[in-house]
Design a protein around this motif. Structure first.
Motif: not given
Length: 609
Positions: A45-50
């Motif tokens: 993943d590129v980011c953490l989707p909250l």
């Protein structure tokens, strides 16, 4: 329970420790968020989707609950460690996604570069283009001819994204579109570069283009202008060992007018961002790949995101139809890159009644029952062992590789490679009895006993190996396959080269593994006559639709699947989606992407280092 009790790995712990040094008062929620982001990056993943984890217990065995979404965002933004787009903080929170600052900069800068390149339309002689395409694609009878349409868009745009499954003619398309481009007025002396993520893919791409040049209905001058060599992306950019710095960047751009990147689905976010940064704004970029294949090992699924929202509006469809004479369906694109993306759908490898082709379609469609039913039909090019055991698998592999081992004993390198490429074992994972390590170990032990080779001996006639790291001095690259054969000088490991087969003393080889079995990841871009795909016995996070699809489509004539029905069902039902925001950025007007953060132009400092 305290935050210190959470089961963090070394990398997560190191990140948390560094953040605590910056802000000793950082709350457990902020530190836990950073640790979860680090875990997400490790998974691709590129980011953490909250929204994915809000209100949940991320470590089920520990009583640590994350706040509800609104409270979680508020606590993050209250921390000096977290900023919004454009802030100079270690963590960035944007549209409900938590990023490491570097990855947010990669993604935002890449989106800006892509949108700028897509909006900059070169001057084209439409009449010449129409004549070139008619001549170069006269062999195609499909309506619409997507190869011709893809070539037209690649000439008419500075950005082209061409996606297609195995056998859909991506290489045929690109060599002919390059010829059409060279026939444009003023384009006779374009500097064209070929690149791919791995040395093996680069060599295969260059060979395919060299072979295709001879058949082109073009002048000798155009043939001579077509490139003969390809490089890995890391070598093209001038990577510096283990450093993230590269020699080519915005202040020291590549000396290219056109760059073609093959196997682009394997390119991660960071590498793609650096590539766009190093490519002159005036240069064309052509990306080739398969949007349904496995993504890059590192973070990001850039190619798949670029293919989202594709389509031709009424104006683009009319222009294409006028130039190519092909019917072009109108479909309003949801992405700003929509008409830069063309999907090749006609497979020249798999006929309409091909079991492999039909299986690929059902897997990509997420059709679990249809996939299982198809495998039960007894198609000539499909086989399924639904009750596999390690002993039976070992017997089957022994039988499958018997022709290869016989060819290896002949000491004929060409015969050995031909036999080895006729049958290959692919697995989902490296470890375990059903993984690369277990299969190779068990099969090698049997072969050594039969050949009366001491178990401690690493080298024997017929041992296939895969190189694990690039060695530019030897001309061997990660993923290259070698075969150990007996020569008058003793055992030598042969590798395929442009001018035949190159022998190496075993002691000279860079890091390598035995290669009777290889992971599906490592097989990307390869083709084998028959493939035996082994799925793990237990549920695995590695099992996904893209892995299953990639594995079966490595086979040209037959695929044999060894896996329990529940594992097959899980693979087809699981769509491996990577959390990222690139597609969303491309779906908005450029202004919504955000102002671009300057990147250091000396190649030494900045967010891209």
């Amino acid at each position: 329970m305290t935050f210190a009790d959470l089961p963090l790995g070394p990398l997560e712990r190191a990140l948390v420790d560094s953040l605590q040094r910056l802000d000793p008062a950082a709350s457990p929620v902020v530190l836990a968020s950073a640790a979860l982001l680090c875990i997400a990056l490790d998974k691709g993943d590129v980011c953490l989707p909250l929204a994915r984890l809000a209100g949940q217990r991320p470590w089920p065995e520990h009583a640590f609950n994350l706040p509800k979404l609104v409270d979680w965002q508020a606590q993050l933004l209250a921390s000096p460690l977290v900023g919004a787009d454009g802030d100079f903080t270690p963590l960035i929170l944007e549209h409900g996604r938590l990023y490491l600052a570097r990855y947010q900069a990669y993604e935002r800068h890449l989106a800006t570069q892509l949108l700028q390149r897509a909006a900059d339309l070169p001057e084209i002689d439409d009449a010449q283009l129409s004549e070139s395409l008619t001549r170069l694609f006269a062999f195609n009878t499909q309506q619409p001819d997507w190869q011709r349409l893809a070539a037209a868009q690649a000439v008419r745009r500075k950005l082209a994204v061409i996606s297609g499954g195995p056998g859909t003619g991506k290489t045929t398309t690109v060599v002919r579109l390059l010829a059409a481009l060279l026939e444009q007025p003023g384009c006779e002396h374009l500097a064209i570069g070929l690149a791919a993520p791995t040395g093996k893919a680069a060599a295969r791409m260059a060979e395919a283009i060299r072979n295709a040049k001879a058949e082109l209905p073009v002048s000798e001058a155009v043939k001579a202008a077509l490139p003969d060599e390809a490089r890995t992306l890391h070598r093209l950019l001038g990577s510096r060992g283990d450093s993230p710095q590269v020699r080519h960047h915005a202040a020291n751009p590549l000396a290219l007018d056109v760059l073609v990147v093959d196997e682009a689905s394997m390119v991660d976010l960071a590498l793609m961002a650096k590539l766009l940064d190093a490519l002159p704004p005036t240069a064309r970029l052509i990306l080739l790949g398969d949007k349904d294949q496995l993504c890059a090992v590192e973070a990001g699924a850039v190619f798949a995101e670029l293919c989202e929202g594709r389509g031709f509006d009424a104006q683009a469809a009319a222009d294409l139809q006028r130039i190519t004479g092909q019917p072009v369906p109108v479909s309003e694109p949801a992405s700003k890159l929509g008409d830069a993306v063309v999907l090749l759908t006609h497979s020249h490898r798999f006929a309409g009644d091909s079991g492999i082709g039909e299986l690929a379609r059902r897997i990509n469609g997420g059709d679990v029952s249809g996939t299982l039913n198809l495998l039960k039909e007894g198609r000539s090019d499909l086989a399924w062992n639904a009750e596999p055991t390690p002993a039976d698998l070992l017997d089957r592999l022994d039988q499958g590789y018997a022709p290869y081992m016989a060819a290896a004993k002949s000491a004929d390198a060409a015969a050995a490679f031909a036999a080895f490429n006729s049958f290959r074992t692919l697995t989902a994972q490296r470890e375990g009895a059903w993984g690369v390590a277990g299969i190779n170990e068990a099969l090698e032990a049997r072969i050594k006993r039969r050949s009366q080779v001491a178990s401690r001996e690493r080298w024997y006639v017929g041992r296939p190996v895969m190189v694990r790291q690039n060695d530019y001095a030897l001309g061997l690259f990660n993923g290259d396959i070698g075969i150990c054969l007996h020569t008058e000088y003793g055992l030598r490991v042969f590798f395929e080269g442009e001018d035949g087969y190159r022998p190496f003393a075993p002691a000279r080889l860079p890091s390598h593994d035995s290669a009777f079995a290889m992971t599906v990841h490592k097989s990307q871009g390869s083709e084998f006559a028959e493939v035996l795909l082994v799925l793990p016995e237990q549920p695995s996070p590695l099992l996904s639709r893209s892995l299953f699809y990639t594995g079966i489509t490595r086979a040209k004539s037959k695929v044999e699947i060894w896996g329990l029905p529940p594992r097959l069902a899980e693979a087809v039902a699981t769509r491996a989606e990577r959390a990222a925001g690139l597609a969303e950025r491309l779906a908005h007007a450029p202004a919504a992407v955000g102002s671009d953060t300057p990147i250091a132009t000396n190649g030494q400092l900045g967010l891209f280092d």
